[in-house]
Design an enzyme around this catalytic site. Sequence first.
Site, PDB file in Angstrom:
ATOM      1  N   HIS A 194      52.487  49.597-110.911  1.00  0.00           N
ATOM      2  CA  HIS A 194      53.660  49.145-111.525  1.00  0.00           C
ATOM      3  C   HIS A 194      54.906  49.753-111.080  1.00  0.00           C
ATOM      4  O   HIS A 194      55.024  50.561-110.275  1.00  0.00           O
ATOM      5  CB  HIS A 194      53.113  49.203-112.936  1.00  0.00           C
ATOM      6  CG  HIS A 194      52.919  50.664-113.572  1.00  0.00           C
ATOM      7  ND1 HIS A 194      54.004  51.459-113.667  1.00  0.00           N
ATOM      8  CD2 HIS A 194      51.690  51.428-113.640  1.00  0.00           C
ATOM      9  CE1 HIS A 194      53.341  52.923-113.945  1.00  0.00           C
ATOM     10  NE2 HIS A 194      52.048  52.697-113.821  1.00  0.00           N
ATOM     11  N   CYS A 210      47.501  55.409-112.402  1.00  0.00           N
ATOM     12  CA  CYS A 210      47.974  54.437-112.077  1.00  0.00           C
ATOM     13  C   CYS A 210      49.219  54.563-110.682  1.00  0.00           C
ATOM     14  O   CYS A 210      49.389  55.683-110.412  1.00  0.00           O
ATOM     15  CB  CYS A 210      49.086  53.498-113.112  1.00  0.00           C
ATOM     16  SG  CYS A 210      48.014  52.889-114.343  1.00  0.00           S
TER      17      CYS A 210
END
Length: 430
Positions: A194, A210
């Site tokens: 992301h 992440c």
Amino acid sequence: MRYFLARWALLAGGLAPLWAWSATYPLPPEGDNIVGGLATVTANQEETLLDIGRRHDLGYEQITTANPGVDPWLPKGGTRILLPTEYVLPDAPRQGIVINVAAMRLFYYPPARPGVPPEVVTYPIGIGREGWRTPVGQASVTGKVKDPSWTPPASIREEHASNGDPLPDVVPAGPDNPLGQYALRLTLPGYLIHGSNKPWGVGMRVSHGCIRLYPEDISRLFADIPVGTSVRIVNQPWLLGHRQGVYYLQAFRVIDGDPDAHLERDLGEWIARQLPPGTPVPWQRLLQIARAGRGIPTALTVPEQQIPTQAEAIQPPVDAADETAEGPAASVSSKAAAGSWYLPVARFRDPGNAQKVIGLLAQMQPPVSAASSRAGGAITLRAGPYLSKTVAAAEARRIERTLGIRCGTPFLDASPEKGPVALGETMTER
């Protein structure tokens, strides 16, 4: 090699054109595995290494480690800055997305197109911090979400609550969402590729596992990636490169465990698997490159030369804090408290640079509470309050290890409303 102007981006201090060097390289011929090349630029008077790195699509650790002895926050106008834009491709199939967490780089191999030579695109990434490591393994992209909301898991909500920063059950899309404007869902439960609302953490170990990209990079990757794209995550701190008959070693910092505990044994076993039997190994040179961990492909078959050690990688010219204790520091609270200890972090003329540092301090774990004040045209940052001088000094070492900033001497402030720097405290302006 092609470069792309991604967009106008909102940087600290206002709107500025962001030239994203998200380089697309033709794949090397069979038997070779190095793309790109080193370059240099001249720093302008008001630039930080973070500014230069982002403009050339390099992460924080990549640009700072490649330039030992250069102050990341005040490189001085006219300083020649090395751009480490040469890469040994990860030892993995050249398909889909390959992420090397040790290099903090993502490599994307687009599908073959008629009449177009095979290519690779590479971007810098932020990865999981200690205790929240980014997992290695194989996955695929299962979905693409624009303007995602974020539902933090219970473990992350508990961590934020313990740090005095409670999170809602759902963080809606917008400027406060840490996922940024785009997210790629993976078959790895709970993990995403992301963007970020704090881009200065790209190139650092600051996430909960992440994979973060600069906003301008994730927008392009998001547009290029089809659902179903394979994703391979590897941890390869040593990469053996080959180009035009010469072997190279690209070495990064080992991110798991003690990098020196079994270095000679592990490196020896690794190089034995890489080279054809009977190949002469310049052992001392190999060790020297691995210990330096500068992330620059270095030829193994040229005369010996000195390579800066890892301890020499970052040497900001600022007064060091007192060396009175070890271990992470804990602040008293996020609010000023009379009779508490404080830590002068840095003084800035540029408010944008001050905001960058505040953002990076907030991303450290545990986060560093910092406040700023303006006097005489300068902005001064201080961290704290802390329970004791010992705790503040330990925090200073943690900040130096993580951000390359040497803080000033901790001081006791009985009247915090008077300002962030005690009488007589001197600091380098940045």
